[in-house]
Design a protein around this motif. Sequence first.
Motif, PDB file in Angstrom:
ATOM      1  N   HIS A  84     -19.036  14.460  16.983  1.00 55.48           N
ATOM      2  CA  HIS A  84     -17.811  14.988  16.367  1.00 55.48           C
ATOM      3  C   HIS A  84     -16.738  13.931  16.204  1.00 55.48           C
ATOM      4  CE1 HIS A  84     -16.924  14.779  20.610  1.00 55.48           C
ATOM      5  NE2 HIS A  84     -15.643  15.033  20.372  1.00 55.48           N
ATOM      6  N   ARG A  85     -16.880  12.787  16.862  1.00 53.84           N
ATOM      7  CA  ARG A  85     -15.808  11.780  16.860  1.00 53.84           C
ATOM      8  C   ARG A  85     -15.589  11.180  15.479  1.00 53.84           C
ATOM      9  NH1 ARG A  85     -18.038   9.205  22.493  1.00 53.84           N
ATOM     10  NH2 ARG A  85     -17.253  10.897  23.851  1.00 53.84           N
ATOM     11  N   ARG A  86     -16.608  11.061  14.684  1.00 51.60           N
ATOM     12  CA  ARG A  86     -16.421  10.554  13.319  1.00 51.60           C
ATOM     13  C   ARG A  86     -15.569  11.512  12.493  1.00 51.60           C
ATOM     14  NH1 ARG A  86     -22.252   7.984  11.358  1.00 51.60           N
ATOM     15  NH2 ARG A  86     -22.382   6.370  12.996  1.00 51.60           N
ATOM     16  N   ILE A  87     -15.757  12.789  12.742  1.00 57.18           N
ATOM     17  CA  ILE A  87     -14.931  13.767  12.023  1.00 57.18           C
ATOM     18  C   ILE A  87     -13.481  13.640  12.476  1.00 57.18           C
ATOM     19  CG2 ILE A  87     -14.571  16.227  11.617  1.00 57.18           C
ATOM     20  CD1 ILE A  87     -17.534  16.664  12.004  1.00 57.18           C
ATOM     21  N   VAL A  88     -13.276  13.486  13.788  1.00 53.08           N
ATOM     22  CA  VAL A  88     -11.908  13.307  14.284  1.00 53.08           C
ATOM     23  C   VAL A  88     -11.291  12.034  13.704  1.00 53.08           C
ATOM     24  CG1 VAL A  88     -10.496  12.937  16.359  1.00 53.08           C
ATOM     25  CG2 VAL A  88     -12.383  14.589  16.396  1.00 53.08           C
ATOM     26  N   ASP A  89     -12.087  10.950  13.642  1.00 50.33           N
ATOM     27  CA  ASP A  89     -11.587   9.706  13.044  1.00 50.33           C
ATOM     28  C   ASP A  89     -11.173   9.927  11.597  1.00 50.33           C
ATOM     29  OD1 ASP A  89     -12.073   8.423  15.396  1.00 50.33           O
ATOM     30  OD2 ASP A  89     -14.027   7.623  14.778  1.00 50.33           O
ATOM     31  N   LEU A  90     -12.006  10.625  10.857  1.00 52.98           N
ATOM     32  CA  LEU A  90     -11.715  10.865   9.447  1.00 52.98           C
ATOM     33  C   LEU A  90     -10.446  11.706   9.288  1.00 52.98           C
ATOM     34  CD1 LEU A  90     -12.525  10.685   6.460  1.00 52.98           C
ATOM     35  CD2 LEU A  90     -13.939  12.726   6.805  1.00 52.98           C
ATOM     36  N   VAL A  91     -10.302  12.728  10.114  1.00 56.21           N
ATOM     37  CA  VAL A  91      -9.107  13.578  10.034  1.00 56.21           C
ATOM     38  C   VAL A  91      -7.852  12.771  10.353  1.00 56.21           C
ATOM     39  CG1 VAL A  91      -7.926  15.541  11.088  1.00 56.21           C
ATOM     40  CG2 VAL A  91     -10.358  15.702  10.521  1.00 56.21           C
ATOM     41  N   CYS A  92      -7.937  11.921  11.387  1.00 53.87           N
ATOM     42  CA  CYS A  92      -6.778  11.111  11.762  1.00 53.87           C
ATOM     43  C   CYS A  92      -6.402  10.130  10.656  1.00 53.87           C
ATOM     44  CB  CYS A  92      -7.049  10.348  13.060  1.00 53.87           C
ATOM     45  SG  CYS A  92      -7.173  11.421  14.514  1.00 53.87           S
ATOM     46  N   VAL A  93      -7.404   9.478  10.061  1.00 51.32           N
ATOM     47  CA  VAL A  93      -7.137   8.523   8.974  1.00 51.32           C
ATOM     48  C   VAL A  93      -6.499   9.231   7.793  1.00 51.32           C
ATOM     49  CG1 VAL A  93      -8.214   6.995   7.293  1.00 51.32           C
ATOM     50  CG2 VAL A  93      -8.921   6.909   9.690  1.00 51.32           C
ATOM     51  N   ARG A  94      -7.066  10.368   7.405  1.00 50.63           N
ATOM     52  CA  ARG A  94      -6.528  11.105   6.256  1.00 50.63           C
ATOM     53  C   ARG A  94      -5.142  11.645   6.552  1.00 50.63           C
ATOM     54  NH1 ARG A  94      -7.565  10.127   1.656  1.00 50.63           N
ATOM     55  NH2 ARG A  94      -7.184  12.302   0.992  1.00 50.63           N
ATOM     56  N   ALA A  95      -4.926  12.090   7.800  1.00 48.11           N
ATOM     57  CA  ALA A  95      -3.596  12.608   8.160  1.00 48.11           C
ATOM     58  C   ALA A  95      -2.552  11.500   8.122  1.00 48.11           C
ATOM     59  CB  ALA A  95      -3.647  13.250   9.542  1.00 48.11           C
ATOM     60  N   ALA A  96      -2.888  10.323   8.648  1.00 48.61           N
ATOM     61  CA  ALA A  96      -1.945   9.195   8.621  1.00 48.61           C
ATOM     62  C   ALA A  96      -1.636   8.789   7.183  1.00 48.61           C
ATOM     63  CB  ALA A  96      -2.524   8.022   9.401  1.00 48.61           C
ATOM     64  N   GLU A  97      -2.646   8.705   6.326  1.00 46.89           N
ATOM     65  CA  GLU A  97      -2.411   8.344   4.933  1.00 46.89           C
ATOM     66  C   GLU A  97      -1.551   9.395   4.231  1.00 46.89           C
ATOM     67  OE1 GLU A  97      -6.283   7.987   3.332  1.00 46.89           O
ATOM     68  OE2 GLU A  97      -6.700   6.022   4.215  1.00 46.89           O
ATOM     69  N   TRP A  98      -1.793  10.643   4.542  1.00 47.39           N
ATOM     70  CA  TRP A  98      -1.002  11.694   3.887  1.00 47.39           C
ATOM     71  C   TRP A  98       0.450  11.634   4.334  1.00 47.39           C
ATOM     72  CZ3 TRP A  98       2.034  15.865   5.094  1.00 47.39           C
ATOM     73  CH2 TRP A  98       2.266  16.790   4.051  1.00 47.39           C
ATOM     74  N   LEU A  99       0.695  11.416   5.647  1.00 46.24           N
ATOM     75  CA  LEU A  99       2.069  11.347   6.139  1.00 46.24           C
ATOM     76  C   LEU A  99       2.817  10.162   5.543  1.00 46.24           C
ATOM     77  CD1 LEU A  99       1.563  12.260   9.895  1.00 46.24           C
ATOM     78  CD2 LEU A  99       2.765  13.608   8.171  1.00 46.24           C
ATOM     79  N   GLU A 100       2.126   9.035   5.381  1.00 45.90           N
ATOM     80  CA  GLU A 100       2.776   7.856   4.806  1.00 45.90           C
ATOM     81  C   GLU A 100       3.193   8.095   3.358  1.00 45.90           C
ATOM     82  OE1 GLU A 100      -0.042   4.797   5.303  1.00 45.90           O
ATOM     83  OE2 GLU A 100       0.273   4.539   7.458  1.00 45.90           O
ATOM     84  N   VAL A 101       2.439   8.881   2.643  1.00 51.72           N
ATOM     85  CA  VAL A 101       2.726   9.125   1.231  1.00 51.72           C
ATOM     86  C   VAL A 101       3.694  10.300   1.046  1.00 51.72           C
ATOM     87  CG1 VAL A 101       1.704   9.740  -1.003  1.00 51.72           C
ATOM     88  CG2 VAL A 101       0.515   8.162   0.527  1.00 51.72           C
TER      89      VAL A 101
ATOM     90  N   ARG B 137      -5.354   7.770  15.817  1.00 48.47           N
ATOM     91  CA  ARG B 137      -6.306   7.091  14.944  1.00 48.47           C
ATOM     92  C   ARG B 137      -6.777   5.783  15.547  1.00 48.47           C
ATOM     93  NH1 ARG B 137      -3.666   4.521   9.818  1.00 48.47           N
ATOM     94  NH2 ARG B 137      -2.956   3.200  11.546  1.00 48.47           N
ATOM     95  N   ASP B 138      -5.849   5.040  16.179  1.00 50.78           N
ATOM     96  CA  ASP B 138      -6.152   3.682  16.631  1.00 50.78           C
ATOM     97  C   ASP B 138      -6.620   3.613  18.086  1.00 50.78           C
ATOM     98  OD1 ASP B 138      -5.363   2.872  14.128  1.00 50.78           O
ATOM     99  OD2 ASP B 138      -3.299   2.428  14.742  1.00 50.78           O
TER     100      ASP B 138
ATOM    101  N   PRO C 278      -5.187  10.662  24.721  1.00 52.47           N
ATOM    102  CA  PRO C 278      -5.298  11.962  25.411  1.00 52.47           C
ATOM    103  C   PRO C 278      -5.609  13.131  24.462  1.00 52.47           C
ATOM    104  CG  PRO C 278      -3.419  10.733  26.240  1.00 52.47           C
ATOM    105  CD  PRO C 278      -3.928   9.955  25.081  1.00 52.47           C
ATOM    106  N   ALA C 279      -5.067  13.040  23.226  1.00 53.44           N
ATOM    107  CA  ALA C 279      -5.321  14.130  22.291  1.00 53.44           C
ATOM    108  C   ALA C 279      -6.810  14.229  21.938  1.00 53.44           C
ATOM    109  CB  ALA C 279      -4.499  13.942  21.021  1.00 53.44           C
ATOM    110  N   ARG C 280      -7.476  13.065  21.878  1.00 53.76           N
ATOM    111  CA  ARG C 280      -8.908  13.084  21.610  1.00 53.76           C
ATOM    112  C   ARG C 280      -9.661  13.765  22.760  1.00 53.76           C
ATOM    113  NH1 ARG C 280     -11.345   9.576  17.799  1.00 53.76           N
ATOM    114  NH2 ARG C 280      -9.834   8.454  16.503  1.00 53.76           N
TER     115      ARG C 280
END
Length: 420
Positions: free
Chosen positions: A192-209, A250-251, A256-258
Amino acid sequence: MGVFTAADEERQRGVRRMKTIATGALALMATVFVLAKWAQSAGAGSWTGYVAAAAEAGMVGALADWFAVTALFRHPMGLPIPHTAIIPTKKDQLGRSLGDFVGENFLSGEVVRSRLSAVGIGSRLGAWLAEPDHAERVTAELATALRGALAVLRDSDVQAVVGEAITRRADAQEIAPGLGTMLEKVVADGGHRRIVDLVCVRAAEWLEVHSDSVMDAVTGGAPGWTPRFVDRKVGERVYRELLRFVTEMRDMPDHPARGAVDRFLSDFAHDLQTGQETRERVERLKREVLGRGEVQDLIASAWNAVRTMIVAAAEDERSELRVRARAALLSLGARMAADGRLQGKVDGWVEGAAVYVVTTYRDEITSLITETVAGWDAEHTSKKIEAHIGRDLQFIRINGTVVGSLAGLAIYTVARFFGV
């Protein structure tokens, strides 16, 4: 029986020609007899007695065989003599006898098994399939049959059957424990960690934009009595904290959230397997999802896609489906041709199937013969049979004439020799 065909008409003409010849032979014997008797009365010599005896016996033989042949199909001279017109009057009985004869001599289990055992179907079929041309032919025939079957099936019927089967199977089996077991294994393996990584990356990109969207959401929910600059400051602070949290998550693989996500998924997997309330909720959700029209449309579209794919593969001689089918047939043929044990199994399957069919449906097969014969028109049946075998029967009349005359000549000669 059906109407006379052109072939039947030709056979009937042949029967008439042979009747003319046979009747001519009878007329010839009668003429010779009359002439011989006339010559004998005129004192022509002892030879006339021999000729007259031969001609007389020939007439008797010809008449006897004419009566016998005619009695098969009609009353001789129209006279209702007993045991004449056998085929028209005994048609139904002949049909029953024929059915019984076929059932006893051709449709018995012992006869079928013995015959098939002698044929050696397994080895013959194996040698036949091992030929590339034959395997290609069978593959083409199977492809044609498959296309025909798919063309006959109505999409609505297939979709209804598939949809009903899926729904019934899903209703009959609880899915929550299986989902829980699968989720537990995924979490244990870290899948499941790849899914969590993907969600974190997409969430960070969305917040930046979309920083303005976050701040607008915060300020839009603030009380109306707070100053606008305060709302703005709060929105900026919330946005920065969100961005920091998502970026750190993400990084940092050990964030702890993970770990909280891992514990949540593990607990959820356990609840799916053992929690009664969670399992009931999953079942209700399952039924709701299966009952939605979108799911049935998905089933319908899946069937259309599968059918289109199969039809295209069946039509294409170079498709993977036909290539694999051809190779499988060649391999099966080679094994059957060389493997005695496999040949024995195939022979046993074929013999068992054939014996089962003939023993189970023997009465139906013989009744088909009986009922078919019973449904024929008596007169037409007689004419049809006569057209097929009448020519040979007329040879009996001719042979009777010849044999009768020879027998009469022999009897007369013996009688004269002994002075009778």
